[in-house]
Design an enzyme around this catalytic site. Sequence first.
Site, PDB file in Angstrom:
ATOM      1  N   GLY A  11       0.644  -1.219   0.005  1.00 38.39           N
ATOM      2  CA  GLY A  11      -0.005  -0.161   0.104  1.00 38.39           C
ATOM      3  C   GLY A  11       0.733   1.382  -0.190  1.00 38.39           C
ATOM      4  O   GLY A  11       2.044   1.286  -0.323  1.00 38.39           O
ATOM      5  N   GLN A  12       0.087   2.461   0.159  1.00 39.59           N
ATOM      6  CA  GLN A  12       0.765   3.582   0.101  1.00 39.59           C
ATOM      7  C   GLN A  12       2.031   3.947   1.065  1.00 39.59           C
ATOM      8  O   GLN A  12       3.036   4.315   0.612  1.00 39.59           O
ATOM      9  CB  GLN A  12      -0.126   4.772   0.290  1.00 39.59           C
ATOM     10  CG  GLN A  12       0.487   6.208  -0.117  1.00 39.59           C
ATOM     11  CD  GLN A  12      -0.172   7.385   0.686  1.00 39.59           C
ATOM     12  OE1 GLN A  12      -1.146   7.325   1.471  1.00 39.59           O
ATOM     13  NE2 GLN A  12       0.127   8.520   0.290  1.00 39.59           N
ATOM     14  N   ILE A  34      -2.121  -9.009   0.626  1.00 36.08           N
ATOM     15  CA  ILE A  34      -3.339  -9.816   0.386  1.00 36.08           C
ATOM     16  C   ILE A  34      -3.142 -10.370  -0.939  1.00 36.08           C
ATOM     17  O   ILE A  34      -2.215  -9.986  -2.019  1.00 36.08           O
ATOM     18  CB  ILE A  34      -4.689  -9.144   0.545  1.00 36.08           C
ATOM     19  CG1 ILE A  34      -4.454  -7.903  -0.195  1.00 36.08           C
ATOM     20  CG2 ILE A  34      -5.154  -8.869   2.105  1.00 36.08           C
ATOM     21  CD1 ILE A  34      -6.024  -7.039  -0.443  1.00 36.08           C
ATOM     22  N   ILE A  54      -5.458  -9.791   7.015  1.00 36.17           N
ATOM     23  CA  ILE A  54      -5.584  -9.317   8.531  1.00 36.17           C
ATOM     24  C   ILE A  54      -6.970  -9.794   9.009  1.00 36.17           C
ATOM     25  O   ILE A  54      -6.893  -9.828  10.285  1.00 36.17           O
ATOM     26  CB  ILE A  54      -5.658  -7.748   8.607  1.00 36.17           C
ATOM     27  CG1 ILE A  54      -5.511  -7.244   9.944  1.00 36.17           C
ATOM     28  CG2 ILE A  54      -6.989  -7.136   8.007  1.00 36.17           C
ATOM     29  CD1 ILE A  54      -5.127  -5.810  10.219  1.00 36.17           C
ATOM     30  N   TYR A 142     -14.321   5.703   8.896  1.00 39.20           N
ATOM     31  CA  TYR A 142     -12.690   5.913   8.921  1.00 39.20           C
ATOM     32  C   TYR A 142     -12.188   6.249  10.404  1.00 39.20           C
ATOM     33  O   TYR A 142     -11.562   5.550  11.085  1.00 39.20           O
ATOM     34  CB  TYR A 142     -12.199   6.660   8.009  1.00 39.20           C
ATOM     35  CG  TYR A 142     -10.896   6.666   7.939  1.00 39.20           C
ATOM     36  CD1 TYR A 142     -10.059   5.704   7.532  1.00 39.20           C
ATOM     37  CD2 TYR A 142      -9.924   8.166   8.185  1.00 39.20           C
ATOM     38  CE1 TYR A 142      -8.485   5.817   7.281  1.00 39.20           C
ATOM     39  CE2 TYR A 142      -8.471   8.019   8.154  1.00 39.20           C
ATOM     40  CZ  TYR A 142      -8.162   7.102   7.731  1.00 39.20           C
ATOM     41  OH  TYR A 142      -6.584   7.135   7.739  1.00 39.20           O
ATOM     42  N   LYS A 146     -10.616   4.448  13.510  1.00 39.33           N
ATOM     43  CA  LYS A 146      -9.310   4.783  14.195  1.00 39.33           C
ATOM     44  C   LYS A 146      -9.412   5.171  15.499  1.00 39.33           C
ATOM     45  O   LYS A 146      -8.476   4.645  16.411  1.00 39.33           O
ATOM     46  CB  LYS A 146      -8.797   5.982  13.253  1.00 39.33           C
ATOM     47  CG  LYS A 146      -8.293   5.909  11.969  1.00 39.33           C
ATOM     48  CD  LYS A 146      -7.034   4.718  12.028  1.00 39.33           C
ATOM     49  CE  LYS A 146      -6.623   4.343  10.632  1.00 39.33           C
ATOM     50  NZ  LYS A 146      -5.644   3.364  10.432  1.00 39.33           N
TER      51      LYS A 146
HETATM   52  N1  SER Z   1      -5.438  10.404   4.217  1.00 42.65           N
HETATM   53  C1  SER Z   1      -6.241   9.816   5.225  1.00 42.65           C
HETATM   54  C2  SER Z   1      -7.492  10.225   4.451  1.00 42.65           C
HETATM   55  O1  SER Z   1      -7.615  11.041   3.614  1.00 42.65           O
HETATM   56  C3  SER Z   1      -6.168  10.637   6.465  1.00 42.65           C
HETATM   57  O2  SER Z   1      -5.564  10.072   7.329  1.00 42.65           O
HETATM   58  O3  SER Z   1      -8.328   9.119   4.470  1.00 42.65           O
END
Ligand code: SER
Length: 327
Positions: A11-12, A34, A54, A142, A146
Amino acid sequence: MKNVLVIGSTGQIGSELTMELRKRYSGNIVAGHIPGAEPKGELLETGPSAVVDITNREQIGEVVSRYQVDTIYNLAALLSAVAEAKPQLAWKIGVDGLMNVLEVAREKKCAVFTPSSIGVFGENTPKDKTPQDTICHPRTMYGVTKVSGELLSDYYHLRYGVDTRSVRFPGLISYVTPPGGGTTDYAVDIYYAAVQEKVFECPIAAGTFMDMMYMPDALHAAIQLMEADPARLKHRNSFNIASMSFAPEIIYHKIKEKLPDFRMVYNVDPLRQAIAESWPNSLDDSCAHEEWDWNPVYDLDAMTRDMLDKLGKRMGKSTASLFAHQH
Ligand code: SER
């Protein structure tokens, strides 16, 4: 010697963090991925890789045992806009997945780094110089995953002594692997448009400030925190970190200083705009400075020079040639 498992290594963040860890440590640095997101090139050739989903606790445990892993970097997540489209999957990866990692870590005595985000904050959080310990009441999935992840990680530390640590990443900007489906992605996309000499359509409105960071500082933060003396840590999950804060017009003008012909127009995406408005303008990262000597290197100017240079080279255009095209 350190043996590390990176979950989400293609990933990034993972694609660069895995390489950075391999430069730094002599042990097994396992690129967990994955199926369908296999490592390629340098990432594949410079060390071991393994399928690690995961959501599969046994698979994580098996790879941890096979490579005698002592530290797990858990980078699996859906970013903010995608998580709104797939909230149940975001929870499954971000919270159930983290629980799997923490259970394996408890059993096999691993340290765990899990990124948190500016997404933990919400409408009623102080917006400027957002304090370390403040209201975390997000309305996005999101953010919910978190905040839950921070609480769960602290719980595993307090209850079971698992060495969990985390930072709240701002928008991360890099030229290697593009992010997918985040709210801050525009600050990456704008550099690609500039180098490709395209007009950039900005999905975020003028005047919307968010914290951002260049990837080398973000990688350094993760590694430096995991190497920090635990006796100095008053916080664990999760530290505010910051290096720059800007709105779209500011990054646009910064790029225009180097490439005067570059143009940007606004085409605001209501979902991303609403998310951006619920996040802070800038974070107070003094606890990270005090507890583990956090000290970023890149500001907007230094990042812009490096991004244009590196992306230009990757696309076969030197900054000098890009500049020469400008009138
Ligand atoms: N870069 C993330 C997003 O934009 C923020 O943590 O979802």
